[in-house]
Motif scaffolding. Structure first.
Motif, PDB file in Angstrom:
ATOM      1  N   VAL A 211       4.516  -9.324  -3.195  1.00  0.00           N
ATOM      2  CA  VAL A 211       4.968  -8.449  -2.114  1.00  0.00           C
ATOM      3  C   VAL A 211       6.367  -8.898  -1.703  1.00  0.00           C
ATOM      4  O   VAL A 211       6.541 -10.000  -1.187  1.00  0.00           O
ATOM      5  N   GLY A 212       7.363  -8.066  -1.946  1.00  0.00           N
ATOM      6  CA  GLY A 212       8.712  -8.412  -1.510  1.00  0.00           C
ATOM      7  C   GLY A 212       9.353  -9.559  -2.256  1.00  0.00           C
ATOM      8  O   GLY A 212      10.387 -10.081  -1.828  1.00  0.00           O
ATOM      9  N   GLY A 213       8.766 -10.000  -3.375  1.00  0.00           N
ATOM     10  CA  GLY A 213       9.357 -11.106  -4.131  1.00  0.00           C
ATOM     11  C   GLY A 213       9.497 -12.356  -3.281  1.00  0.00           C
ATOM     12  O   GLY A 213       8.550 -12.820  -2.659  1.00  0.00           O
ATOM     13  N   ASP A 214      10.712 -12.917  -3.224  1.00  0.00           N
ATOM     14  CA  ASP A 214      10.970 -14.134  -2.440  1.00  0.00           C
ATOM     15  C   ASP A 214      11.167 -13.837  -0.953  1.00  0.00           C
ATOM     16  O   ASP A 214      11.294 -14.768  -0.152  1.00  0.00           O
ATOM     17  N   MET A 215      11.206 -12.558  -0.594  1.00  0.00           N
ATOM     18  CA  MET A 215      11.590 -12.192   0.765  1.00  0.00           C
ATOM     19  C   MET A 215      10.425 -12.076   1.745  1.00  0.00           C
ATOM     20  O   MET A 215      10.635 -11.883   2.938  1.00  0.00           O
ATOM     21  N   VAL A 216       9.191 -12.136   1.259  1.00  0.00           N
ATOM     22  CA  VAL A 216       8.032 -12.017   2.147  1.00  0.00           C
ATOM     23  C   VAL A 216       7.185 -13.274   2.023  1.00  0.00           C
ATOM     24  O   VAL A 216       6.689 -13.597   0.949  1.00  0.00           O
ATOM     25  N   LEU A 217       7.031 -13.990   3.138  1.00  0.00           N
ATOM     26  CA  LEU A 217       6.220 -15.197   3.168  1.00  0.00           C
ATOM     27  C   LEU A 217       4.816 -14.862   3.648  1.00  0.00           C
ATOM     28  O   LEU A 217       4.611 -13.882   4.363  1.00  0.00           O
TER      29      LEU A 217
END
Length: 454
Positions: A211-217
């Motif tokens: 989800v969102g690659g590296d942009m969603v934690l």
């Protein structure tokens, strides 16, 4: 947490150093890394976002328009998208307008507000009707991947079945956030495959991403399952309903919504009631008995419950539907109904996953017989008329059956959010309408540009 979204909002109001410090600490809440590494990550995100904002200085107006999206200034939650009520239906109609603006055609497209889309294909000397549908996992089942996969697989197969098609394949699109345990992928897939095995419809393709690659934690699971079905008969779409038809309903034990209600109220025994494939058994009984060409319409009672489905059918056909409240309640699984009543949740305003069939009276009698023969309860709950609206007969009194602004609140957080239509709903609709028209205009410009280049 969407760290790119955080930066895009914060960079406008805060100095860069504050944004970087705040983001670093937010990253450390999720990641077991050093403060130095978290600071480097924060700085990288800020730099990337700042680079995208430089588009404002570009001299190519077309490129600037291409990258931006038409803002309605109306939030998803504000207008109730996904909450299966009046606001959600309105936004879906706007999506359908964009789909209908293309210069390609389908037999049934989203403008019909039906359960699935249908195209007609020529296979040698024969005609075939191909149905596709896709459903997303219930958002509150992220922590329960098997249940999420099981119920979303059932949902997409139901959407194919009610269009009169025989399901032949499923596909999945699986997104798990960066910190999610890989085991969630396997548990979700196992849930989908349990349904696949029970109804003998293979899962043939899919995609798995973050989800969102590296942009969603975090560890949020977001996914969808699609299905493809085929039929030699025209679809049993809602628009085929006729005045004088009888309305039948199978017993509904619920799916993702009822499972969510049970989980978050600690009423776990109800979950077992939802674990079945009765809906598909009922659909197959109709197919196998050769009754499909005689049935006018079928739908599953999901989007906003019977209130929502009845409203959409009346809107699509221009006909009226009259329902008997006591008959409907009898077709809700007793344990599910007991839970809904205990929690003060309207059974008519929530997804109970029943199969609703609209057919001439003599055909309805045959349908009841064949569905009962496979062990699925079914009864007559109303009829179609020419009144142009959906009505409910309750204790001998007629009342209009209307969808609420949101579906019946089935969790505590939904009760807090409420289901009352906002005072500025009409203004919201105007803004959303403009954004949809702007999207169509943008699509047309891009198509014309590409055709011109070619």
């Amino acid at each position: 947490m969407d760290i790119e979204g955080f930066v895009r909002r914060a960079i406008i109001e805060q100095d860069e150093k504050s944004v970087q410090d705040n983001l670093k600490y937010k990253i450390l809440e999720y990641k077991d890394i050093t403060p130095q590494k978290a600071g480097e990550m924060a700085a990288a995100v800020i730099e990337e976002v700042k680079n995208t904002l430089k588009i404002e200085e570009h001299d190519d107006e077309f490129l600037k328009e291409l990258i931006k999206y038409p803002k309605s200034e109306v939030g998803m939650g504000e207008i109730g998208v996904g909450s299966r009520g009046e606001g959600d239906f309105f936004v879906h109609r706007k999506i359908a307008e964009i789909v209908s603006s293309v210069k390609t055609s389908a037999l049934i497209n989203p403008s019909a507000q039906d359960d699935g889309g249908v195209v007609k294909a020529e296979l040698g000397s024969k005609e075939a009707y191909i149905t596709t549908a896709v459903d997303g996992i219930h958002s509150r089942l992220s922590e329960y991947p098997f249940l999420g996969g099981f119920h979303v697989a059932r949902a997409t197969l139901r959407d194919v079945c009610v269009m009169g098609a025989d399901p032949v394949a499923m596909l999945s699109d699986l997104h798990l956030a960066d910190d999610g345990d890989v085991g969630k992928l396997f548990d979700f897939t196992a849930g989908v495959c349990a349904v696949s095995e029970l109804v003998d419809v293979p899962l043939v393709a899919g995609s798995t991403l973050r989800v969102g690659g590296d942009m969603v934690l975090g560890d949020r699971l977001v996914s969808a399952v699609g299905a493809v079905g085929v039929s030699e008969y025209p679809p049993t779409a809602r628009k085929r309903a006729e005045a004088g038809d009888v309305i039948l309903l199978t017993e509904g034990s619920g799916g993702g919504t009822i499972t969510t209600t049970a989980l978050y109220h600690g009423m776990f025994d109800v979950i077992r009631e939802t674990m079945n494939v009765s809906f598909i058994k009922a659909s197959e009984a109709i197919f196998n008995a050769g009754l499909l060409p005689k049935v006018h319409a079928m739908t599953d009672v999901t989007n906003g419950g019977l209130r929502g489905d009845a409203h959409e059918i009346a809107s699509t056909t221009g006909l009226g539907l009259t329902f008997f409240e006591d008959k409907i309640r009898d077709m809700v699984n007793p344990k599910v109904l007991e839970m809904l009543e205990k929690l003060d949740i309207d059974p008519l305003g929530v997804s109970v996953d029943s199969l609703m069939i609209i057919a001439p009276k003599d055909v309805a009698t045959e349908v009841k017989k064949v569905i009962s023969s496979v062990g699925v309860r079914i009864d007559e709950i109303g009829y179609v008329d020419e009144s142009g609206k959906s009505k409910l007969m309750k204790d001998g009194v007629e009342e209009e059956l209307k969808p609420l602004f949101r579906e019946a609140a089935y969790t505590k957080i939904k009760k807090i959010v409420g289901d009352i239509e906002p005072e500025d709903f009409n203004a919201m609709k105007d803004k959303v309408q403009k954004a949809a028209l702007d999207a169509i205009d943008k699509k047309d410009k891009v198509v014309d540009m590409i055709k011109g280049n070619e």
